[in-house]
Design an enzyme around this catalytic site. Structure first.
Site, short mmCIF file in Angstrom:
data_model
loop_
_atom_site.label_atom_id
_atom_site.label_comp_id
_atom_site.label_asym_id
_atom_site.label_seq_id
_atom_site.Cartn_x
_atom_site.Cartn_y
_atom_site.Cartn_z
N ASP A 99 -11.35 -8.79 -4.84
CA ASP A 99 -11.13 -8.83 -3.40
C ASP A 99 -12.44 -8.49 -2.69
OD1 ASP A 99 -11.47 -6.06 -3.02
OD2 ASP A 99 -9.37 -5.68 -2.62
N SER A 148 0.81 -1.21 0.00
CA SER A 148 0.00 0.00 0.00
C SER A 148 0.85 1.27 0.00
CB SER A 148 -0.91 0.00 1.24
OG SER A 148 -1.56 1.24 1.40
N LYS A 174 -8.03 -0.80 -9.33
CA LYS A 174 -8.69 -1.45 -8.21
C LYS A 174 -9.92 -0.63 -7.79
CE LYS A 174 -7.94 -2.95 -3.42
NZ LYS A 174 -8.88 -2.03 -2.74
N THR A 220 -5.79 2.65 -7.07
CA THR A 220 -7.09 2.59 -6.40
C THR A 220 -7.95 3.74 -6.89
OG1 THR A 220 -6.18 1.50 -4.46
CG2 THR A 220 -8.28 2.65 -4.18
#
Length: 456
Positions: free
Chosen positions: A309, A106, A224, A156
């Site tokens: 996920d 991350s 994502k 993201t």
């Protein structure tokens, strides 16, 4: 008492962590509806096994972005691992390397990228980026990750602002001013500051800005947070290499579909129904229930890889996700549970449990390579004599079983397999009866009985 499943690690981790840390890890946006549905969605899907097949040699290996992993399981990006264990992300990286799976680091890691690489130099690593308003900082982060051997860049897309996480607000949690985020220091700031003022996430980042990111790196770019057909099609249009179907673990916008739910109703042509044995819909006319995962898989049509996920807690969940089209699943909270319990060894145990359960599920479902006629998306049905199906191959390597989403109807001499997982059961003989991974699951859940006007 030994910890034998992920739920055991969850219960044990809760006892070991402070209330504020536990609330941060387990927290969700608003009422937590989406978080709960992520888990519940898998329970609504039923496996449909086929028996009397040779499953003496089961092989769970596959590839993601061209890199081999020991199983279609990876570690999703999550920040602040030092909250769960002193070594933080270094322990996580070592566990991932030992397990032979991908670890996505991350932006909000509590260890430097250099320390993570030093801890696990041979591990497969992706780097997740929250795009910052400081473009120079973004460029430095991406190029650092690339120079350190990270193999993909995960962007993201579902955090223009942080979701309304009520428990963090009640606990007055302020991670930015209590933890040193060593990788997020602006080039203009000094290393001696007592805490880091993090550059804010860029809420203006749009599709056209992807071209700038692509211009500064050679890494494959994976988005994502994609949940819809429309965004999946835009992702393909903008030449990204992968999508992670994700709702951020229910931590962002509450009320969106579960990553693997059966709640979104879409219209499907009647000609497609025969190719979807998985979905035992009650109405085989024009409406059929599909989920965020299969909607995205259908949209990309095998052109890029799709991962998932959110809500994965068992090996059965892994098998269900792959049968619905995912190339690989990624774990978030369970990794932090393992880390909180036993550090590196706890994460290893979590991964080994899930891998073993997946291996068992594959064996018990008796999925063999000659029966895995699975495409990487909802393909258009092909007519007799059509020789130009996408991804068609005339030769099938029986040592590798592709897993994917939907199935195409085929005959004895027509085996259509597009780019998908290479996982399966090693076999020396072809089997005679066709079976698809997609046909292994059913999302037909009985509807509740109608209520009368008197509420009975």
């Amino acid at each position: 008492m030994p910890l034998v499943c992920l739920a055991d690690f969850q219960a044990h981790a809760r006892k070991r962590l402070s209330k504020s840390t536990w609330d941060y890890i387990e927290g969700a946006a608003d009422e937590g509806v989406t978080k709960d549905e992520n888990i519940a969605a898998f329970k609504k899907i039923r496996l449909r096994p086929r028996y009397l097949r040779d499953v003496t040699k089961v092989d769970t290996r596959t590839t993601i972005q061209g890199e081999e992993v020991s199983a279609p399981v990876g570690i999703a990006p999550s920040g602040f691992h030092c909250l769960a264990w002193p070594d933080g992300e270094m322990s996580t990286a070592r566990a991932a390397q030992e397990a032979g799976i991908c670890y996505t680091t991350s932006t909000y890691a509590s260890c430097t990228l250099e320390d993570i690489v030093t801890a696990a130099p041979k591990g497969l690593r992706w780097f997740q980026l929250y795009v910052q308003t400081d473009r120079l900082l973004n460029k430095q982060l991406v190029r650092r990750a690339e120079s350190l051997g990270f193999r993909a860049l995960v962007i993201t897309v579902d955090v223009p602002v942080v979701g309304n996480r009520r428990q963090d607000l009640r606990n007055l949690l302020d991670l930015k001013t209590n933890l040193l985020l060593k990788d997020l220091q602006s080039p203009k700031e000094s290393n001696s500051v007592p805490h880091l003022q993090v550059s804010p996430i860029d809420a203006s980042f749009c599709w056209n800005d992807l071209a700038w990111l692509q211009s500064i790196t050679q890494l494959p770019i994976i988005l994502k947070g994609i949940l819809t057909r429309e965004d999946a099609e835009l992702a393909v249009k903008h030449s990204v290499q992968g999508i992670i179907v994700s709702n951020h673990g229910g931590r962002q916008l509450d009320g969106v579909p579960a990553s693997c739910s059966a709640t979104t109703v879409a219209t499907v042509s009647t000609s497609m129904i025969q190719f979807l044995p998985l979905l035992e819909a009650q109405e085989f006319t024009s409406r059929i229930q599909i989920d965020a995962l299969t909607e995205v898989v259908a949209a990309v049509d095998g052109r890029i890889e799709v991962y998932l996920d959110g809500g994965v807690r068992t090996g059965n969940d892994v098998l269900k996700a792959l049968a619905l089209g995912a190339k690989c699943v990624f774990l978030g909270r369970p990794i932090l549970w393992g880390l909180a319990c036993k550090g590196e060894h706890g994460v290893q145990q979590v991964l080994n449990i899930l891998k073993k359960e997946f291996h068992t599920a594959m064996t018990l479902a008796e999925v063999t390579p000659s029966h895995a006629n699975i495409s990487a998306g909802f393909e258009e049905p092909f007519a007799e004599g059509n020789s130009q199906q996408r991804g068609r191959t005339d030769e099938v390597d029986l040592s590798k079983m592709p897993l994917g989403s939907s199935i195409l109807k085929f005959g004895n001499n027509r085996e259509q397999i597009s780019k998908s997982n290479e996982i399966g059961v090693k076999s020396s003989e072809a089997q005679s009866t066709p079976l698809s991974l997609h046909s292994l699951v059913s999302t037909n859940v009985p509807e509740p009985l109608p209520r009368s006007r008197h509420g009975v």
